[in-house]
Design a protein around this motif. Sequence first.
Motif, PDB file in Angstrom:
ATOM      1  N   GLY A  45      47.728  14.658  62.868  1.00  0.00           N
ATOM      2  CA  GLY A  45      47.996  13.970  61.663  1.00  0.00           C
ATOM      3  C   GLY A  45      46.124  13.981  61.075  1.00  0.00           C
ATOM      4  O   GLY A  45      45.481  14.955  61.651  1.00  0.00           O
ATOM      5  N   PRO A  46      45.754  12.831  60.009  1.00  0.00           N
ATOM      6  CA  PRO A  46      44.692  13.058  59.367  1.00  0.00           C
ATOM      7  C   PRO A  46      43.664  12.859  59.701  1.00  0.00           C
ATOM      8  O   PRO A  46      42.467  13.863  60.102  1.00  0.00           O
ATOM      9  N   LEU A  47      43.524  12.055  61.417  1.00  0.00           N
ATOM     10  CA  LEU A  47      42.118  12.009  61.568  1.00  0.00           C
ATOM     11  C   LEU A  47      41.979  12.998  62.487  1.00  0.00           C
ATOM     12  O   LEU A  47      40.802  13.694  62.325  1.00  0.00           O
ATOM     13  N   TRP A  48      43.610  13.738  63.141  1.00  0.00           N
ATOM     14  CA  TRP A  48      42.538  14.987  63.821  1.00  0.00           C
ATOM     15  C   TRP A  48      41.832  15.434  62.393  1.00  0.00           C
ATOM     16  O   TRP A  48      41.201  16.863  62.747  1.00  0.00           O
ATOM     17  N   TRP A  49      42.494  16.254  61.958  1.00  0.00           N
ATOM     18  CA  TRP A  49      42.204  17.633  60.908  1.00  0.00           C
ATOM     19  C   TRP A  49      40.630  16.709  60.302  1.00  0.00           C
ATOM     20  O   TRP A  49      40.067  17.851  60.508  1.00  0.00           O
ATOM     21  N   ALA A  50      40.479  15.775  60.030  1.00  0.00           N
ATOM     22  CA  ALA A  50      39.252  15.440  60.169  1.00  0.00           C
ATOM     23  C   ALA A  50      38.268  15.968  61.267  1.00  0.00           C
ATOM     24  O   ALA A  50      36.926  15.837  60.931  1.00  0.00           O
ATOM     25  N   PHE A  51      38.812  14.888  62.365  1.00  0.00           N
ATOM     26  CA  PHE A  51      38.031  15.430  63.448  1.00  0.00           C
ATOM     27  C   PHE A  51      37.020  17.828  63.743  1.00  0.00           C
ATOM     28  O   PHE A  51      36.369  17.561  64.584  1.00  0.00           O
ATOM     29  N   ASP A  52      38.248  17.993  64.025  1.00  0.00           N
ATOM     30  CA  ASP A  52      38.953  19.099  63.759  1.00  0.00           C
ATOM     31  C   ASP A  52      39.476  20.016  63.857  1.00  0.00           C
ATOM     32  O   ASP A  52      40.842  20.543  63.704  1.00  0.00           O
ATOM     33  N   PRO A  53      39.464  20.497  62.772  1.00  0.00           N
ATOM     34  CA  PRO A  53      40.189  21.153  61.830  1.00  0.00           C
ATOM     35  C   PRO A  53      40.637  22.395  62.383  1.00  0.00           C
ATOM     36  O   PRO A  53      42.131  23.233  62.015  1.00  0.00           O
ATOM     37  N   VAL A  54      40.117  23.356  63.455  1.00  0.00           N
ATOM     38  CA  VAL A  54      40.543  24.135  64.353  1.00  0.00           C
ATOM     39  C   VAL A  54      41.489  23.418  64.814  1.00  0.00           C
ATOM     40  O   VAL A  54      42.299  25.012  65.414  1.00  0.00           O
ATOM     41  N   SER A  55      40.993  22.980  65.833  1.00  0.00           N
ATOM     42  CA  SER A  55      41.700  22.529  66.693  1.00  0.00           C
ATOM     43  C   SER A  55      43.177  22.260  65.902  1.00  0.00           C
ATOM     44  O   SER A  55      44.511  22.643  66.799  1.00  0.00           O
ATOM     45  N   ALA A  56      43.315  21.465  65.269  1.00  0.00           N
ATOM     46  CA  ALA A  56      44.459  20.799  64.232  1.00  0.00           C
ATOM     47  C   ALA A  56      45.844  21.709  64.156  1.00  0.00           C
ATOM     48  O   ALA A  56      46.603  21.846  63.744  1.00  0.00           O
ATOM     49  N   ALA A  57      44.639  23.089  63.155  1.00  0.00           N
ATOM     50  CA  ALA A  57      44.648  24.440  62.975  1.00  0.00           C
ATOM     51  C   ALA A  57      45.797  25.314  63.320  1.00  0.00           C
ATOM     52  O   ALA A  57      47.398  25.790  63.619  1.00  0.00           O
ATOM     53  N   GLY A  58      45.359  25.129  64.789  1.00  0.00           N
ATOM     54  CA  GLY A  58      46.182  25.891  66.323  1.00  0.00           C
ATOM     55  C   GLY A  58      46.204  26.751  66.329  1.00  0.00           C
ATOM     56  O   GLY A  58      44.841  27.715  65.043  1.00  0.00           O
ATOM     57  N   ASN A  59      46.899  27.949  66.152  1.00  0.00           N
ATOM     58  CA  ASN A  59      46.931  29.518  66.771  1.00  0.00           C
ATOM     59  C   ASN A  59      48.261  30.038  67.039  1.00  0.00           C
ATOM     60  O   ASN A  59      49.078  29.203  67.634  1.00  0.00           O
ATOM     61  N   GLY A  60      48.945  30.911  67.060  1.00  0.00           N
ATOM     62  CA  GLY A  60      49.699  31.695  67.402  1.00  0.00           C
ATOM     63  C   GLY A  60      50.601  31.545  67.199  1.00  0.00           C
ATOM     64  O   GLY A  60      51.217  31.007  65.740  1.00  0.00           O
ATOM     65  N   ALA A  61      51.764  30.891  67.899  1.00  0.00           N
ATOM     66  CA  ALA A  61      53.137  29.844  67.531  1.00  0.00           C
ATOM     67  C   ALA A  61      53.584  28.585  66.759  1.00  0.00           C
ATOM     68  O   ALA A  61      53.498  28.420  65.595  1.00  0.00           O
ATOM     69  N   GLN A  62      51.788  28.445  66.949  1.00  0.00           N
ATOM     70  CA  GLN A  62      51.448  26.828  66.715  1.00  0.00           C
ATOM     71  C   GLN A  62      50.565  26.671  65.108  1.00  0.00           C
ATOM     72  O   GLN A  62      49.989  25.631  64.987  1.00  0.00           O
ATOM     73  N   LYS A  63      50.268  27.785  64.713  1.00  0.00           N
ATOM     74  CA  LYS A  63      49.800  27.912  63.807  1.00  0.00           C
ATOM     75  C   LYS A  63      50.480  26.762  62.766  1.00  0.00           C
ATOM     76  O   LYS A  63      51.396  26.274  61.858  1.00  0.00           O
ATOM     77  N   ARG A  64      49.236  25.850  61.785  1.00  0.00           N
ATOM     78  CA  ARG A  64      49.934  24.833  61.119  1.00  0.00           C
ATOM     79  C   ARG A  64      48.984  25.370  59.921  1.00  0.00           C
ATOM     80  O   ARG A  64      47.563  25.310  60.056  1.00  0.00           O
ATOM     81  N   ARG A  65      49.359  24.674  58.612  1.00  0.00           N
ATOM     82  CA  ARG A  65      48.934  24.874  57.814  1.00  0.00           C
ATOM     83  C   ARG A  65      48.356  23.058  57.464  1.00  0.00           C
ATOM     84  O   ARG A  65      48.502  21.997  57.214  1.00  0.00           O
ATOM     85  N   ASP A  66      46.945  23.526  57.162  1.00  0.00           N
ATOM     86  CA  ASP A  66      46.313  21.965  55.977  1.00  0.00           C
ATOM     87  C   ASP A  66      46.990  20.865  54.978  1.00  0.00           C
ATOM     88  O   ASP A  66      47.485  22.261  54.078  1.00  0.00           O
ATOM     89  N   PRO A  67      47.200  19.977  55.800  1.00  0.00           N
ATOM     90  CA  PRO A  67      48.425  18.793  54.613  1.00  0.00           C
ATOM     91  C   PRO A  67      48.002  19.167  52.805  1.00  0.00           C
ATOM     92  O   PRO A  67      48.458  19.272  51.864  1.00  0.00           O
ATOM     93  N   LEU A  68      46.366  19.797  52.664  1.00  0.00           N
ATOM     94  CA  LEU A  68      46.055  19.455  51.368  1.00  0.00           C
ATOM     95  C   LEU A  68      44.625  20.432  51.493  1.00  0.00           C
ATOM     96  O   LEU A  68      43.991  20.534  50.770  1.00  0.00           O
ATOM     97  N   HIS A  69      45.442  21.349  51.753  1.00  0.00           N
ATOM     98  CA  HIS A  69      44.824  22.744  51.537  1.00  0.00           C
ATOM     99  C   HIS A  69      44.866  22.774  50.548  1.00  0.00           C
ATOM    100  O   HIS A  69      44.039  23.756  50.214  1.00  0.00           O
ATOM    101  N   GLU A  70      45.115  23.200  48.917  1.00  0.00           N
ATOM    102  CA  GLU A  70      44.689  23.228  48.288  1.00  0.00           C
ATOM    103  C   GLU A  70      43.501  22.573  47.424  1.00  0.00           C
ATOM    104  O   GLU A  70      43.125  23.212  46.745  1.00  0.00           O
ATOM    105  N   VAL A  71      44.036  21.245  47.744  1.00  0.00           N
ATOM    106  CA  VAL A  71      42.647  20.434  47.715  1.00  0.00           C
ATOM    107  C   VAL A  71      41.099  20.634  48.368  1.00  0.00           C
ATOM    108  O   VAL A  71      39.925  20.683  47.890  1.00  0.00           O
ATOM    109  N   ASN A  72      41.547  21.272  49.959  1.00  0.00           N
ATOM    110  CA  ASN A  72      40.497  21.210  50.911  1.00  0.00           C
ATOM    111  C   ASN A  72      40.248  22.666  50.983  1.00  0.00           C
ATOM    112  O   ASN A  72      38.578  23.123  51.215  1.00  0.00           O
ATOM    113  N   LYS A  73      40.599  24.011  50.792  1.00  0.00           N
ATOM    114  CA  LYS A  73      40.296  25.355  50.938  1.00  0.00           C
ATOM    115  C   LYS A  73      39.124  25.743  50.617  1.00  0.00           C
ATOM    116  O   LYS A  73      38.094  26.729  50.969  1.00  0.00           O
TER     117      LYS A  73
END
Length: 320
Positions: A117-145
């Motif tokens: 959720g948004p607080l997870w992305w704010a607190f720690d974008p690294v763990s929110a993005a995950g890795n490998g099979a759990q790789k996730r994209r920032d929901p506001l990638h174009e704004v935040n890149k």
Amino acid sequence: MTGEEPAQAAPVTPPREAPDRRDGVGYVTHERIELAVKVALATGRPLLLRGEPGSGKSSLAAHIALTEQWRYYEHVVTSRTQGRDLLWTYDHVRRLSDAQVRGAAAQLRDEVYVTPGPLWWAFDPVSAAGNGAQKRRDPLHEVNKDRKVHSAVVLIDEIDKADPDMPNSLLVPLGSNRFVVQETGEEVTRRFLVAGMEPGHHLVVITTNEERELPQAFLRRCVVLSLEEPGKDRLVEIAEAHFTADARTFTAADRALAEELADALLKTRVHAKEKGLRPPSTAEFLDALRACKELSIDTGHPLWPELKRLTLLKPQQPEG
């Protein structure tokens, strides 16, 4: 070839800005707001904004993120929102479906069904993005890149729409800057410092329209700011900021029109309050100004009374 001249293309109408901006452009701040933001950052507490609908509460978070180049996330609260939705969601339906398809012996990884959720992305974008099979994209990638990785602003919009218990469910994660994902046991902790970078800043902005009283325990843990109704000079300043945000000109005639409409708005507010009705907001003032500019109407035009009813008075309000 017929010898006829080719038809000329219709002129392209220049794009207009969205009537309800969510990008933070054109927001006009002032000393009280700036101090409240500084206090919230200094104390680590959420900033709770009170004010009438259309007063600019929701725009402040995006404005701060844009100005400071911090990452930005938002969640618009509904009657169904649970506190955990701000932290993470777990797709039980998809997991059940996968289990039925693959059989009881299948080894399903719970993290696959977790969405930060948004607080997870704010607190720690690294763990929110995950890795490998759990790789996730920032929901506001174009704004935040291109923004700072170590700082973020989160908007929790219209928290008064939620069940009364929902605000209190956020007290622990907001107060401790950490939470545990129940399905996986993963602990998410707010990152204050990223290697090689300056200390991180995290600001949670919460808005309420006062439709429902918030729990006292929640209010005690917030920095609370009530946005005051802007006067004439500030309304004109806001108008200029909005109409120049997209490199549009704000002429002397535009300023005179904005001053006329500001006077009309202030009078309408008085009449509405006398009748116990909701006064027109800053957003409605900007709507009236846009309409007047596009239609070449001022307060002396024969169509002004009808335009006023459509944009400022609305069906519930008395004329004045």
